[in-house]
Design a protein around this motif. Sequence first.
Motif, PDB file in Angstrom:
ATOM      1  N   THR A 300      57.044  47.576  23.611  1.00 52.16           N
ATOM      2  CA  THR A 300      56.507  46.588  22.669  1.00 52.16           C
ATOM      3  C   THR A 300      55.783  45.455  23.377  1.00 52.16           C
ATOM      4  O   THR A 300      55.146  44.625  22.731  1.00 52.16           O
ATOM      5  N   ARG A 301      55.903  45.408  24.706  1.00 53.34           N
ATOM      6  CA  ARG A 301      55.271  44.336  25.482  1.00 53.34           C
ATOM      7  C   ARG A 301      54.123  44.883  26.314  1.00 53.34           C
ATOM      8  O   ARG A 301      54.259  45.911  26.963  1.00 53.34           O
ATOM      9  N   SER A 302      53.002  44.194  26.297  1.00 49.92           N
ATOM     10  CA  SER A 302      51.874  44.558  27.149  1.00 49.92           C
ATOM     11  C   SER A 302      51.728  43.527  28.255  1.00 49.92           C
ATOM     12  O   SER A 302      51.629  42.326  27.991  1.00 49.92           O
ATOM     13  N   ASP A 303      51.704  43.995  29.500  1.00 46.81           N
ATOM     14  CA  ASP A 303      51.500  43.074  30.617  1.00 46.81           C
ATOM     15  C   ASP A 303      50.071  42.546  30.675  1.00 46.81           C
ATOM     16  O   ASP A 303      49.765  41.690  31.503  1.00 46.81           O
ATOM     17  N   ALA A 304      49.207  43.057  29.787  1.00 47.72           N
ATOM     18  CA  ALA A 304      47.826  42.580  29.728  1.00 47.72           C
ATOM     19  C   ALA A 304      47.611  41.612  28.575  1.00 47.72           C
ATOM     20  O   ALA A 304      46.472  41.360  28.181  1.00 47.72           O
ATOM     21  N   HIS A 305      48.697  41.031  28.039  1.00 48.19           N
ATOM     22  CA  HIS A 305      48.535  40.156  26.872  1.00 48.19           C
ATOM     23  C   HIS A 305      47.646  38.955  27.176  1.00 48.19           C
ATOM     24  O   HIS A 305      47.014  38.406  26.282  1.00 48.19           O
ATOM     25  N   GLY A 306      47.573  38.530  28.446  1.00 49.49           N
ATOM     26  CA  GLY A 306      46.720  37.403  28.813  1.00 49.49           C
ATOM     27  C   GLY A 306      45.326  37.806  29.233  1.00 49.49           C
ATOM     28  O   GLY A 306      44.551  36.971  29.712  1.00 49.49           O
ATOM     29  N   GLN A 307      44.986  39.081  29.069  1.00 48.06           N
ATOM     30  CA  GLN A 307      43.664  39.594  29.412  1.00 48.06           C
ATOM     31  C   GLN A 307      42.908  39.978  28.141  1.00 48.06           C
ATOM     32  O   GLN A 307      43.522  40.276  27.111  1.00 48.06           O
ATOM     33  N   PRO A 308      41.576  40.017  28.194  1.00 51.70           N
ATOM     34  CA  PRO A 308      40.819  40.336  26.978  1.00 51.70           C
ATOM     35  C   PRO A 308      40.655  41.825  26.725  1.00 51.70           C
ATOM     36  O   PRO A 308      39.958  42.210  25.790  1.00 51.70           O
ATOM     37  N   ASN A 309      41.301  42.659  27.554  1.00 48.63           N
ATOM     38  CA  ASN A 309      41.260  44.103  27.363  1.00 48.63           C
ATOM     39  C   ASN A 309      42.663  44.684  27.525  1.00 48.63           C
ATOM     40  O   ASN A 309      43.460  44.176  28.322  1.00 48.63           O
ATOM     41  N   PRO A 310      42.978  45.766  26.812  1.00 51.78           N
ATOM     42  CA  PRO A 310      44.300  46.397  26.941  1.00 51.78           C
ATOM     43  C   PRO A 310      44.367  47.283  28.187  1.00 51.78           C
ATOM     44  O   PRO A 310      44.480  48.510  28.112  1.00 51.78           O
ATOM     45  N   ILE A 311      44.318  46.670  29.363  1.00 53.24           N
ATOM     46  CA  ILE A 311      44.240  47.429  30.610  1.00 53.24           C
ATOM     47  C   ILE A 311      45.605  47.922  31.081  1.00 53.24           C
ATOM     48  O   ILE A 311      45.676  48.793  31.955  1.00 53.24           O
TER      49      ILE A 311
END
Length: 580
Positions: A300-311
């Motif tokens: 449920t957590r994305s480590d890319a939440h602070g980035q503008p792409n779902p990398i």
Amino acid sequence: MESFAAIIPLSPEQGPSVVQKRGGEADASAMTVRQDRPFFLATSANIPLMRCGDAIVLGSIFATGKSDPAHLPPDFAQAVDEPRLRRISRYYWGNFLAIMPDADRHGFHILRSPFSRLPCFYARQHDRLIVASDMEAMAMAGWTRRGVAWTDIARRLALRDIPADRTCLEGVEELRGGSCLYVSPGAVRLSRVWSPWAQAGRRHWIDNRERAAGLIRNAISTATRGSTLGSQWAIVLLSGGLDSSVLAASLSTHGCPYDSLNLSSQGGVGDERVFARMVASRLGIPQIEARWEVDMVDLTRSDAHGQPNPIARSFMQGTTKLLQEAVCRTGADLTLDGGGGDNVFFALRSVAPVADALRRGGSLTEAAATALSIAKLAEVGVGTVLRRAAARIFRRSPAFRWPVETSFLSSDIVGDSALVPNHPWLEPPRDAEAGTAAHIAMIVAAQGWAESCDLLSPVRHVTPLASQPVVEACLKIPSWWWYRDGQNRIIARDAFRDRLPAEILDRRVKGTPDSYVAQIYEANRPLIRAMLLDGALRRAGLIDVPRLERALDAEGIVQGTDYLRIMQLVDVEAWIAGQS
């Protein structure tokens, strides 16, 4: 994390706003505001900054062929125009962003070096342009969120490995490596100042295989030494595959002490400890071994939440956790990986190199030998390879046909023009070789990895193989020279034949984390079903729901590759949830 933000007014009357500081005095990410009329610049304490006249260079910069920090000449940023920008990209490499006034001082050129790991995003906010390394820094400079760009989400799902200028946040764009942004009152203009095609093709080919191996070894050495300067202790992620082994062998010659870290999972393809041990023993370096566990991952957590792409790929949360533990254990201040090696060393199963050998090679024997290697790699008949290669020669365009991944995507969007592969490097000159075009297509994917790595290292992280010196060296090698005796990446193997065990250099297969991903999928089936069937992707009409339901309802041992694609959807779903 190296962080910066700049505010550039787009009208002569508008002065920049002040960037708010963050962090404390002892925090390496604390932002220091520097007023450089007519714009404001804020940088974190851990990002190198160099002034050369009226120009500012953020990050590390080296002269071509060198691995010591460059001493910029006084005329580095004088009379800056597009030809001058091309020369800078040709004569310098590194992870840098250069901000330079133009020749008549009406505006600024913002140049990002090719394959730079220093991110650069930009967005218009009223009558100013905000340029920053991440979304937190962008917000500090006054940027306000406008929502998710659904067309670009669909594009990313279909063309995951092709980096794009537009991001998955509305109004936010990325300045890709080798590109330049010209900013002046009333104008924001993008130009491409570096292209692999300027270094590629038969005019640039080296004429001797032994020299080719030496060229590759020297380029890797240059990139590795430049990337590790200033480090007191490093950790290299050593899988036991060719690419990470080559990196470890190069690192061992530069005097920077380091440990190797091998990560494994249950199952044959995910456990390569025996190969990593061979490399560590041969190089005389300590090896840390750790195992991925399913409970290290929160889908449920994305480590890319602070980035503008779902990398971010969710399984990398396990890698990040184990890497953090290794850093704490060793006190390392640098981590490295061999990412992008497959791409720059041309590990592609394609008839294109055979077509090049037929057109440009010295003999039919050489073309036949290349065809035999490709046939062994692809597990098809050599006659099939030769017939397809001959047909490839007469195809109208040498361009590489990038595959579009549409599985589990709604039929309503599959025909969308936004899903057509589009990248300036994928457009070859008319007389280009098909193998070179295929090699550069793989380098396009390496650019995405180098400039948007999803590994959250607790210290500075570098990927030396996917760097400008190595890419430019590899493009000087005819495409069919990379294949011999049923193996690919031959020039890289030959370059380190005296440094690595034969068992590593002659490997024909490589491990993958797929078994770990399968374990994560199996352990989280109910959660995955809830996330996707009740999620934002479905509400946006991007998912083929009936097909997805059939795949999710399948019982028994995970088989095939559908689970890998479903996990990609989960990673994007988690990123979208993080944007709210």
